[in-house]
Design an enzyme around this catalytic site. Structure first.
Site, PDB file in Angstrom:
ATOM      1  N   ARG A  49       0.830  -1.218   0.000  1.00  8.74           N
ATOM      2  CA  ARG A  49       0.000   0.000   0.000  1.00  8.74           C
ATOM      3  C   ARG A  49       0.865   1.270   0.000  1.00  8.74           C
ATOM      4  O   ARG A  49       0.456   2.319  -0.472  1.00  8.74           O
ATOM      5  CB  ARG A  49      -0.987  -0.025   1.172  1.00  8.74           C
ATOM      6  CG  ARG A  49      -2.022   1.083   1.118  1.00  8.74           C
ATOM      7  CD  ARG A  49      -3.339   0.747   1.807  1.00  8.74           C
ATOM      8  NE  ARG A  49      -3.193   0.057   3.061  1.00  8.74           N
ATOM      9  CZ  ARG A  49      -2.751   0.588   4.196  1.00  8.74           C
ATOM     10  NH1 ARG A  49      -2.408   1.869   4.241  1.00  8.74           N
ATOM     11  NH2 ARG A  49      -2.645  -0.139   5.285  1.00  8.74           N
ATOM     12  N   TYR A 101     -16.698  12.994 -18.747  1.00  6.63           N
ATOM     13  CA  TYR A 101     -17.108  11.605 -18.474  1.00  6.63           C
ATOM     14  C   TYR A 101     -18.158  11.568 -17.358  1.00  6.63           C
ATOM     15  O   TYR A 101     -17.978  12.181 -16.308  1.00  6.63           O
ATOM     16  CB  TYR A 101     -15.869  10.789 -18.104  1.00  6.63           C
ATOM     17  CG  TYR A 101     -16.167   9.330 -17.888  1.00  6.63           C
ATOM     18  CD1 TYR A 101     -16.796   8.575 -18.871  1.00  6.63           C
ATOM     19  CD2 TYR A 101     -15.832   8.712 -16.689  1.00  6.63           C
ATOM     20  CE1 TYR A 101     -17.074   7.238 -18.662  1.00  6.63           C
ATOM     21  CE2 TYR A 101     -16.103   7.368 -16.486  1.00  6.63           C
ATOM     22  CZ  TYR A 101     -16.729   6.639 -17.475  1.00  6.63           C
ATOM     23  OH  TYR A 101     -17.014   5.323 -17.283  1.00  6.63           O
ATOM     24  N   ASP A 165      -8.568  15.840 -18.304  1.00  7.83           N
ATOM     25  CA  ASP A 165      -8.752  14.400 -18.478  1.00  7.83           C
ATOM     26  C   ASP A 165      -8.289  14.088 -19.897  1.00  7.83           C
ATOM     27  O   ASP A 165      -8.928  14.464 -20.880  1.00  7.83           O
ATOM     28  CB  ASP A 165     -10.217  14.008 -18.256  1.00  7.83           C
ATOM     29  CG  ASP A 165     -10.408  12.491 -18.313  1.00  7.83           C
ATOM     30  OD1 ASP A 165      -9.629  11.828 -19.022  1.00  7.83           O
ATOM     31  OD2 ASP A 165     -11.355  11.990 -17.679  1.00  7.83           O
ATOM     32  N   LYS A 190      -7.853   2.362 -21.337  1.00 11.60           N
ATOM     33  CA  LYS A 190      -8.147   2.567 -22.766  1.00 11.60           C
ATOM     34  C   LYS A 190      -6.873   2.353 -23.602  1.00 11.60           C
ATOM     35  O   LYS A 190      -6.307   1.298 -23.544  1.00 11.60           O
ATOM     36  CB  LYS A 190      -8.746   3.958 -22.969  1.00 11.60           C
ATOM     37  CG  LYS A 190      -9.818   4.345 -21.922  1.00 11.60           C
ATOM     38  CD  LYS A 190     -11.027   3.441 -21.965  1.00 11.60           C
ATOM     39  CE  LYS A 190     -12.047   3.895 -20.919  1.00 11.60           C
ATOM     40  NZ  LYS A 190     -13.122   2.936 -20.714  1.00 11.60           N
TER      41      LYS A 190
HETATM   42  C1  LIG Z   1     -12.727  10.241 -20.346  1.00 12.53           C
HETATM   43  C2  LIG Z   1     -12.738   9.210 -19.270  1.00 12.53           C
HETATM   44  N1  LIG Z   1     -12.237   9.511 -18.063  1.00 12.53           N
HETATM   45  C3  LIG Z   1     -12.218   8.617 -17.068  1.00 12.53           C
HETATM   46  C4  LIG Z   1     -12.734   7.344 -17.243  1.00 12.53           C
HETATM   47  C5  LIG Z   1     -12.727   6.370 -16.112  1.00 12.53           C
HETATM   48  O1  LIG Z   1     -11.792   5.358 -16.338  1.00 12.53           O
HETATM   49  P1  LIG Z   1     -11.906   3.904 -15.674  1.00 12.53           P
HETATM   50  O2  LIG Z   1     -13.020   3.197 -16.357  1.00 12.53           O
HETATM   51  O3  LIG Z   1     -10.554   3.325 -15.911  1.00 12.53           O
HETATM   52  O4  LIG Z   1     -12.203   4.117 -14.230  1.00 12.53           O
HETATM   53  C6  LIG Z   1     -13.276   6.980 -18.477  1.00 12.53           C
HETATM   54  C7  LIG Z   1     -13.829   5.647 -18.694  1.00 12.53           C
HETATM   55  O5  LIG Z   1     -14.441   5.380 -19.718  1.00 12.53           O
HETATM   56  C8  LIG Z   1     -13.280   7.947 -19.520  1.00 12.53           C
HETATM   57  O6  LIG Z   1     -13.800   7.686 -20.716  1.00 12.53           O
END
Ligand SMILES: Cc1ncc(COP(=O)(O)O)c(C=O)c1O
Length: 366
Positions: A49, A101, A165, A190
Site C-alpha cells: 500500500r 465523463y 482528463d 483505454k
Molecule cells: C474520459 C474518461 N475519463 C475517465 C474514465 C474512467 O476510467 P476507468 O473506467 O478506468 O475508471 C473513463 C472511462 O471510460 C473515460 O472515458
C-alpha cells in the site's frame, strides 16, 4: 541525436538499465509485506500500500511520456477522485465541462456537492465564464463521447488550477502539462493498455508536492492498482504508438465514410476539416484519436447497426485493438440523441473495417 519519436520512446519507457541475465521488463512483484527490519520509512519496499516496484516501473514509463511524475491508481476513476478529493474542501468551487465523463460529473454532483463543494457544470461556450473565481477547472478534451475540443492553453491561463482528463487522446497525442495544466488524469484502461483486459488509471503532474499528496492519498485510501495489471499495462505500452497509428487511420477512414453518407447525421471527428473542434485540435494535438461519433437517427437503427457489424464489438469502452461501438444513450447520463453511436476504431485492416461498417449501415438503411 534528435528528439526520439513516439515509437522509440514507448519501446523502452520505464525499462531498467540492462543487467546481465536479467529480463528486459522485470516480472510483476507480488507482495503485500516485504522483508523489513528497522526503520520502515528508510526502506524502498515495506508494504505494497506504500509502494510497489512494479507500479514504479510503469509510473516511470508513463511519466517519461509527459516529462512529469505519475501516480498510478486502480482505475481512471480512482485517479480522478484522488485529484478531486485532495484539491477540494468545503467551500471550494470546481468548474467542469458538462460533457465530461459521466462518472466524474456524478462524483462531483453526488459526493462533493453534498459536502459543501460548489460544482459549476458548463456547456463548451460557457466554460471560461464558469471558471472565473473557481479553485479547480476540470476539462476533458476531446470529450467522451461527444468529442468537444477545448483550448487547453487559453482555459489554463484563466486562473484556476487546471486538470485535463487526457483519456481520449493519451500522452502521445496530447501533452496538456505543456499547455499550462497542473494535472492530467488518464484512464490507462483505454489506449495505454489497449487490449480491453484491465482497469488502471494515473495522474501526472510536474509539481513534486502534488505528486506526493496523491501518493499519500493512495496509501491512506487504498485505491491500489494490482501489480499484475501494472505489469500488463507496461508490457502493452511498447506498442502504443503502433496501435495508435493504425487505430487513428481507421478512425479517419470510418469518419470519412460516415460523413459521406446521407443516412448518417451529426458526424464528429476532430480531424475532419469542418469539425467544430478541428482548428484547436490541429494546434494542440499530435493526432486526432480513435473515437468517431455519429447519429443513426433512432435507437432502433443504432441497435440494428451494432447487431449487423461483424468486426465491431458492441461494448462500452474504447482504445482497444478491437473496434468497438455502442449506442451511448442506453446508459442515460449523457446528453446525446437516442441513435448516437460512439465508435472506437481498433487495429483491424482498414479495408476490412470499412467494408464491415458499410455493409452494416447498408443493411439497416431505413
Ligand atoms: C474520459 C474518461 N475519463 C475517465 C474514465 C474512467 O476510467 P476507468 O473506467 O478506468 O475508471 C473513463 C472511462 O471510460 C473515460 O472515458
Amino acid at each position: 541525436m534528435s528528439e526520439p519519436g513516439p515509437s522509440t520512446r514507448v519501446v523502452r519507457a520505464g525499462l531498467p538499465e540492462p543487467q546481465q541475465g536479467e529480463p528486459f521488463l522485470p516480472g510483476p512483484v507480488f507482495a503485500a509485506p516485504f522483508h523489513l527490519t528497522g526503520d520502515p520509512y528508510a526502506a524502498e519496499n515495506a508494504y505494497t500500500r506504500y509502494g510497489n516496484p512494479t507500479w514504479r516501473g510503469y509510473e516511470d514509463a508513463v511519466g517519461s511520456l509527459e516529462d512529469a511524475e505519475s501516480v498510478l491508481f486502480a482505475s481512471g476513476m480512482a485517479a480522478a477522485s484522488a485529484i478531486l478529493l485532495t484539491s477540494l474542501r468545503p467551500g471550494s468551487v470546481i468548474a467542469m465541462d458538462d460533457g465530461c465523463y459521466h462518472a466524474v460529473r456524478r462524483l462531483a454532483q453526488e459526493h462533493l456537492e453534498p459536502r459543501g463543494v460548489e460544482v459549476r457544470l458548463a456547456p463548451p461556450a460557457g466554460l471560461a465564464a464558469a471558471a472565473e473565481g473557481a479553485d479547480l477547472l476540470w476539462l476533458e478534451t476531446p470529450s467522451n463521447p461527444t468529442l468537444e475540443v477545448y483550448d487547453i492553453a487559453v482555459l489554463a491561463e484563466s486562473g484556476p488550477v487546471t486538470v485535463v482528463d487526457n483519456t481520449t487522446a493519451g500522452p502521445l497525442l496530447q501533452r496538456p502539462l505543456d499547455l499550462g495544466a497542473a494535472y492530467t488524469i488518464t484512464s490507462a484502461t483505454k489506449h495505454l493498455s489497449g487490449h480491453a483486459d484491465l482497469l488502471l488509471g494515473y495522474v501526472s503532474t510536474r509539481d513534486p508536492e502534488r505528486a506526493q499528496e496523491l501518493r499519500d492519498w493512495r496509501r491512506d485510501t487504498g485505491a491500489l492498482p494490482g501489480p499484475f495489471e501494472a505489469w500488463l499495462a507496461h508490457r502493452s505500452l511498447a506498442t502504443l504508438a503502433l496501435r495508435l497509428e493504425r487505430s487513428c487511420d481507421n478512425a479517419m477512414a470510418v469518419a470519412r465514410l460516415v460523413a459521406a453518407r446521407d443516412d448518417v447525421e451529426g458526424v464528429r471527428y476532430p480531424s475532419l476539416p469542418d469539425d467544430p473542434g478541428h482548428e484547436v485540435a490541429r494546434r494542440q494535438m499530435a493526432g486526432y484519436s480513435t473515437i468517431v461519433s455519429f447519429d443513426l437517427g433512432s435507437a432502433e437503427r443504432a441497435e440494428r447497426f451494432l447487431a449487423a457489424a461483424r468486426l465491431v464489438t458492441d461494448a462500452t469502452s474504447f482504445g482497444s485493438v478491437h473496434s468497438m461501438a455502442e449506442r451511448r444513450g442506453r446508459w442515460g447520463g449523457d446528453s446525446v440523441p437516442e441513435g448516437f453511436i460512439r465508435f472506437s476504431a481498433g487495429c483491424e485492416d482498414t479495408a476490412d473495417l470499412l467494408a464491415d461498417v458499410e455493409q452494416a449501415l447498408d443493411s439497416t438503411r431505413n
